[in-house]
Write a protein that holds these residues in place. Structure first.
Motif, PDB file in Angstrom:
ATOM      1  N   GLN A 119      61.132  26.591  80.127  1.00 49.65           N
ATOM      2  CA  GLN A 119      60.356  25.655  80.924  1.00 49.65           C
ATOM      3  C   GLN A 119      59.006  25.400  80.263  1.00 49.65           C
ATOM      4  N   GLU A 120      58.461  24.229  80.519  1.00 47.32           N
ATOM      5  CA  GLU A 120      57.209  23.820  79.895  1.00 47.32           C
ATOM      6  C   GLU A 120      56.489  22.852  80.839  1.00 47.32           C
ATOM      7  N   GLU A 121      55.186  23.034  80.995  1.00 46.32           N
ATOM      8  CA  GLU A 121      54.407  22.091  81.797  1.00 46.32           C
ATOM      9  C   GLU A 121      54.101  20.861  80.948  1.00 46.32           C
ATOM     10  N   VAL A 122      54.312  19.675  81.513  1.00 45.81           N
ATOM     11  CA  VAL A 122      54.082  18.428  80.778  1.00 45.81           C
ATOM     12  C   VAL A 122      53.296  17.474  81.668  1.00 45.81           C
ATOM     13  N   ALA A 137      56.470  15.064  74.232  1.00 48.68           N
ATOM     14  CA  ALA A 137      57.394  16.153  73.901  1.00 48.68           C
ATOM     15  C   ALA A 137      56.610  17.396  73.503  1.00 48.68           C
ATOM     16  N   PRO A 138      56.790  18.524  74.201  1.00 46.36           N
ATOM     17  CA  PRO A 138      56.093  19.755  73.813  1.00 46.36           C
ATOM     18  C   PRO A 138      56.473  20.177  72.399  1.00 46.36           C
ATOM     19  N   GLN A 139      55.505  20.621  71.643  1.00 44.36           N
ATOM     20  CA  GLN A 139      55.750  20.980  70.250  1.00 44.36           C
ATOM     21  C   GLN A 139      56.766  22.109  70.116  1.00 44.36           C
ATOM     22  N   ARG A 140      56.740  23.041  71.054  1.00 44.77           N
ATOM     23  CA  ARG A 140      57.653  24.181  70.974  1.00 44.77           C
ATOM     24  C   ARG A 140      59.105  23.776  71.208  1.00 44.77           C
ATOM     25  N   LEU A 141      59.322  22.545  71.697  1.00 46.53           N
ATOM     26  CA  LEU A 141      60.683  22.072  71.933  1.00 46.53           C
ATOM     27  C   LEU A 141      61.139  21.090  70.858  1.00 46.53           C
ATOM     28  N   PRO A 145      67.230  20.985  72.180  1.00 47.99           N
ATOM     29  CA  PRO A 145      67.766  19.827  72.892  1.00 47.99           C
ATOM     30  C   PRO A 145      67.165  19.741  74.295  1.00 47.99           C
ATOM     31  N   ALA A 146      66.645  18.566  74.639  1.00 44.91           N
ATOM     32  CA  ALA A 146      66.017  18.394  75.957  1.00 44.91           C
ATOM     33  C   ALA A 146      66.750  17.398  76.842  1.00 44.91           C
ATOM     34  N   GLU A 147      67.698  16.647  76.286  1.00 49.59           N
ATOM     35  CA  GLU A 147      68.412  15.651  77.074  1.00 49.59           C
ATOM     36  C   GLU A 147      69.138  16.310  78.238  1.00 49.59           C
ATOM     37  N   GLY A 148      68.965  15.747  79.422  1.00 50.63           N
ATOM     38  CA  GLY A 148      69.590  16.292  80.625  1.00 50.63           C
ATOM     39  C   GLY A 148      68.741  17.308  81.354  1.00 50.63           C
ATOM     40  N   ALA A 149      67.654  17.781  80.728  1.00 46.57           N
ATOM     41  CA  ALA A 149      66.753  18.715  81.397  1.00 46.57           C
ATOM     42  C   ALA A 149      66.036  18.000  82.543  1.00 46.57           C
ATOM     43  N   GLY A 150      65.567  18.775  83.526  1.00 47.62           N
ATOM     44  CA  GLY A 150      64.960  18.198  84.711  1.00 47.62           C
ATOM     45  C   GLY A 150      63.444  18.220  84.679  1.00 47.62           C
ATOM     46  N   LYS A 181      52.344   9.130  64.195  1.00 48.07           N
ATOM     47  CA  LYS A 181      53.615   9.117  64.922  1.00 48.07           C
ATOM     48  C   LYS A 181      53.610  10.250  65.951  1.00 48.07           C
ATOM     49  N   VAL A 182      53.895   9.898  67.206  1.00 47.94           N
ATOM     50  CA  VAL A 182      53.913  10.879  68.290  1.00 47.94           C
ATOM     51  C   VAL A 182      55.270  10.825  68.981  1.00 47.94           C
ATOM     52  N   GLU A 183      55.858  11.997  69.233  1.00 52.52           N
ATOM     53  CA  GLU A 183      57.166  12.058  69.873  1.00 52.52           C
ATOM     54  C   GLU A 183      57.008  12.244  71.384  1.00 52.52           C
ATOM     55  N   TYR A 184      57.770  11.451  72.132  1.00 54.69           N
ATOM     56  CA  TYR A 184      57.735  11.496  73.592  1.00 54.69           C
ATOM     57  C   TYR A 184      59.147  11.761  74.126  1.00 54.69           C
ATOM     58  N   LEU A 185      59.188  12.179  75.387  1.00 53.60           N
ATOM     59  CA  LEU A 185      60.449  12.323  76.105  1.00 53.60           C
ATOM     60  C   LEU A 185      60.498  11.260  77.189  1.00 53.60           C
ATOM     61  N   ALA A 186      61.551  10.449  77.173  1.00 52.93           N
ATOM     62  CA  ALA A 186      61.757   9.446  78.222  1.00 52.93           C
ATOM     63  C   ALA A 186      62.702  10.028  79.266  1.00 52.93           C
TER      64      ALA A 186
END
Length: 216
Positions: A119-122, A137-141, A145-150, A181-186
């Motif tokens: 788990q990670e606070e975002v 996207a947290p750097q530690r992840l 794989p994060a797809e499907g996470a809640g 370049k910055v990575e995000y989670l949609a």
């Protein structure tokens, strides 16, 4: 005296069961013919992305206080890129929040890799180039794989009380103002999760859950 002892035993058993439920996890793992994915068990049913299967039977694993349990279910489409399935037993589950969190809101991102939960606070972000819920996207992840996470809202007065507000749909890379370049989670947010509620209300043939001795 015997009645008193019996009541005490029942009270202790109820307390133990409540403690077990607090340790339970709403994250699920859906295993199809060729792949596995994450999803979440909610008050309205299971929700996932259909990466493992978009129809037919799948194995669904949930984690209870005393360990995992795997059940069979059949995939049903919800539309909009979301899917559900109904196992025989009731899984540990959470409510859904149907209010889209504004930018700056802190959420808890929870996922799994097999038996290991992470788990990670975002923080919720906003970008005119992206529709829907967006978090950095947290750097530690970076390699997890994060797809499907809640994505969950946490009750500040009770940390074990969660509400699902989003389901990670993928990673995107955007260019910041300085060219980096910055990575995000949609994520699919409340504007998509309502499909699960509509599906449940329209399902007149929904079967009742089975209560078994091996599941508390």
């Amino acid at each position: 005296m015997r009645i008193h002892h019996a009541l005490v035993a029942l009270a202790l058993l109820a307390t133990a069961c409540q403690g077990t439920r607090k340790l339970a996890d709403p994250l699920i793992e859906v295993r199809g013919p060729e792949s596995t994915e994450l999803g979440v068990a909610t008050d309205y049913g299971l929700v996932f992305l259909g990466r493992s299967a978009r129809s037919g039977p799948v194995d669904v694993t949930a984690w209870f206080g005393d360990g995992p349990s795997t059940e069979q279910a059949v995939v049903e489409p919800l539309g909009g890129g979301l899917f559900t399935a109904e196992p025989e037993i009731r899984f540990p589950r959470v409510p859904i929040s149907f209010q889209t969190p504004p930018p700056g809101t802190r959420l808890l991102l929870i996922g799994r890799v097999g038996r290991v939960r992470w788990q990670e606070e975002v923080e919720v972000l906003s970008d005119a180039r992206v529709e829907g819920l967006l978090v950095r996207a947290p750097q530690r992840l970076a390699t997890t794989p994060a797809e499907g996470a809640g994505l969950f809202i946490v009750n500040p007065l009770a940390e074990h009380e969660l509400k699902l507000v989003g389901l990670i749909s993928g990673r995107i890379e955007l260019e910041s103002a300085d060219g980096a370049k910055v990575e995000y989670l949609a994520a699919f947010g409340p504007d998509q999760l309502w499909r699960l509620v509509a599906h449940r209300r329209n399902d007149s043939k929904r079967r009742k859950f089975v209560y078994r001795d091996d599941i508390l």
